[in-house]
Motif scaffolding. Structure first.
Motif, PDB file in Angstrom:
ATOM      1  N   GLY A 174       0.774  -1.207  -0.084  1.00  0.00           N
ATOM      2  CA  GLY A 174       0.135   0.128   0.117  1.00  0.00           C
ATOM      3  C   GLY A 174       0.951   1.373   0.149  1.00  0.00           C
ATOM      4  N   THR A 175       1.988   1.224  -0.273  1.00  0.00           N
ATOM      5  CA  THR A 175       2.909   2.426  -0.094  1.00  0.00           C
ATOM      6  C   THR A 175       3.002   3.083  -1.725  1.00  0.00           C
ATOM      7  OG1 THR A 175       5.092   0.768  -0.753  1.00  0.00           O
ATOM      8  CG2 THR A 175       4.430   1.462   1.464  1.00  0.00           C
ATOM      9  N   GLN A 176       3.493   4.199  -1.710  1.00  0.00           N
ATOM     10  CA  GLN A 176       3.938   4.944  -3.039  1.00  0.00           C
ATOM     11  C   GLN A 176       4.733   4.171  -4.033  1.00  0.00           C
ATOM     12  OE1 GLN A 176       4.914   8.766  -2.128  1.00  0.00           O
ATOM     13  NE2 GLN A 176       3.142   9.484  -0.925  1.00  0.00           N
ATOM     14  N   LEU A 177       5.414   3.201  -3.555  1.00  0.00           N
ATOM     15  CA  LEU A 177       6.428   2.276  -4.340  1.00  0.00           C
ATOM     16  C   LEU A 177       5.724   1.622  -5.264  1.00  0.00           C
ATOM     17  CD1 LEU A 177       9.424   1.610  -1.733  1.00  0.00           C
ATOM     18  CD2 LEU A 177       9.161   3.644  -3.466  1.00  0.00           C
TER      19      LEU A 177
ATOM     20  N   LEU B  28      -8.082  -3.368   9.040  1.00  0.00           N
ATOM     21  CA  LEU B  28      -7.048  -4.369   9.095  1.00  0.00           C
ATOM     22  C   LEU B  28      -5.544  -3.869   8.365  1.00  0.00           C
ATOM     23  CD1 LEU B  28      -9.023  -7.558   7.635  1.00  0.00           C
ATOM     24  CD2 LEU B  28      -8.320  -7.036   9.898  1.00  0.00           C
ATOM     25  N   GLY B  29      -5.639  -2.958   7.676  1.00  0.00           N
ATOM     26  CA  GLY B  29      -4.523  -2.299   6.819  1.00  0.00           C
ATOM     27  C   GLY B  29      -3.543  -1.506   8.011  1.00  0.00           C
ATOM     28  N   LEU B  30      -4.691  -0.758   8.942  1.00  0.00           N
ATOM     29  CA  LEU B  30      -3.879   0.046   9.924  1.00  0.00           C
ATOM     30  C   LEU B  30      -3.213  -0.686  10.860  1.00  0.00           C
ATOM     31  CD1 LEU B  30      -3.591   2.729  11.279  1.00  0.00           C
ATOM     32  CD2 LEU B  30      -6.220   2.605  12.191  1.00  0.00           C
TER      33      LEU B  30
ATOM     34  N   ASN C 260       6.483   6.347   2.214  1.00  0.00           N
ATOM     35  CA  ASN C 260       5.384   6.980   2.508  1.00  0.00           C
ATOM     36  C   ASN C 260       5.486   8.511   2.449  1.00  0.00           C
ATOM     37  OD1 ASN C 260       4.288   4.588   4.122  1.00  0.00           O
ATOM     38  ND2 ASN C 260       5.975   4.926   5.380  1.00  0.00           N
ATOM     39  N   GLY C 261       6.613   8.845   1.890  1.00  0.00           N
ATOM     40  CA  GLY C 261       6.824  10.485   1.360  1.00  0.00           C
ATOM     41  C   GLY C 261       6.798  11.104   2.700  1.00  0.00           C
ATOM     42  N   ILE C 262       7.272  10.948   3.770  1.00  0.00           N
ATOM     43  CA  ILE C 262       7.605  11.626   4.991  1.00  0.00           C
ATOM     44  C   ILE C 262       9.116  11.657   5.154  1.00  0.00           C
ATOM     45  CG2 ILE C 262       5.246  11.314   5.553  1.00  0.00           C
ATOM     46  CD1 ILE C 262       6.251   9.147   7.880  1.00  0.00           C
ATOM     47  N   THR C 263       9.584  12.294   6.226  1.00  0.00           N
ATOM     48  CA  THR C 263      10.791  12.379   6.759  1.00  0.00           C
ATOM     49  C   THR C 263      10.729  11.798   8.043  1.00  0.00           C
ATOM     50  OG1 THR C 263      10.844  14.808   5.842  1.00  0.00           O
ATOM     51  CG2 THR C 263      12.737  13.888   7.524  1.00  0.00           C
TER      52      THR C 263
END
Length: 258
Positions: free
Chosen positions: A34-37, A85-87, A119-122
């Protein structure tokens, strides 16, 4: 000319579309997949493929009209179950990010951060390293297959139309503290060793006030922190297995009926 009745369309919607929304919601929110990859089209094709495999073995699902409020509520229910479930899996991977943050702050590497491409976060560098290690272990031990197996069981233990209860949300809220506790337990030996190192530098400063502890202690703390982290990696597998077992067991509890 092919003619379809409302009953046939409703049967197809209930038999395929409703399980598809639950599967797609899980694949869209779970880690790794489920990530941006992973492109959205790939996730959509995976959701269709998994749904096609599950539909023949699922119990009977309710027949609904495609354009009614009851159908919309059933779709919303399936989306909520998949996201829940994903959370749960996301919280498991956050354990390693929290552990890396705690260790980085103790080492003096709190300023060393990088952009997480998934995830696009630092995130801290050590947190990203532990997250990548957890991802490889999760895939190597077929954790993604266990998650899909629990998803398939959820259609039996939590049938379509059964509905969610407040117990499911309380289970998620109760596990938020588990993330911090598990992350602290993962790096507790390293943090304790670095605390002893910092106490030793404090005693050196008291014994020799002319010693510039900032120019000496900071690089030594970094070097010793990396050394302690390297030594501590020998025990990561056992701690990962314990945390993964608890997380997957919790995921199975979430998939149970209220």
């Amino acid at each position: 000319m092919l003619e379809l009745s409302d009953a046939q369309i409703g049967g197809w919607v209930g038999q395929f579309a409703l399980p598809f929304f639950r599967v797609a919601s899980l694949l869209a929110t779970m880690p790794i997949i489920g990530t941006q990859l992973v492109p959205m089209r790939i996730r959509l094709l995976m959701a269709v493929a998994v749904s096609l495999v599950l539909v023949p073995i699922l119990p009977d699902v309710p027949t609904v009209d495609a354009l009614t409020l009851s159908a919309f509520l059933l779709v919303l229910e399936q989306v909520l179950i998949g996201v829940m479930l994903g959370l749960a899996l996301q919280l498991f991977f956050q354990v390693f990010l929290v552990a890396g943050q705690l260790l980085a702050m103790q080492m003096g590497l709190g300023f060393a951060s990088m952009v997480d491409p998934a995830n696009g976060i630092t995130v801290p560098v050590l947190g990203q390293f532990l997250n990548m290690l957890a991802t490889l272990l999760f895939l190597g031990m077929n954790g993604h297959l266990v998650a899909l197996d629990i998803l398939a069981e959820s259609f039996i233990t939590l049938p379509i139309g059964e509905g969610l209860s407040t117990n499911h949300f309380w289970l998620i809220a109760g596990r938020l503290g588990w993330v911090l506790g598990a992350g602290l337990l993962l790096v507790l030996p390293a943090i304790t060793a670095l605390l002893v190192v910092n106490l030793a530098f404090g005693l050196m400063t008291r014994a020799a006030p002319q010693l510039n502890i900032f120019s000496v202690g900071f690089p030594l703390t970094l070097v010793l922190g990396f050394l302690i982290t390297w030594v501590g990696l020998a025990d990561v597998l056992s701690q990962y297995q314990q945390a993964a077992t608890e997380a997957l067991q919790w995921l199975r509890e979430l998939a149970q009926a209220p």
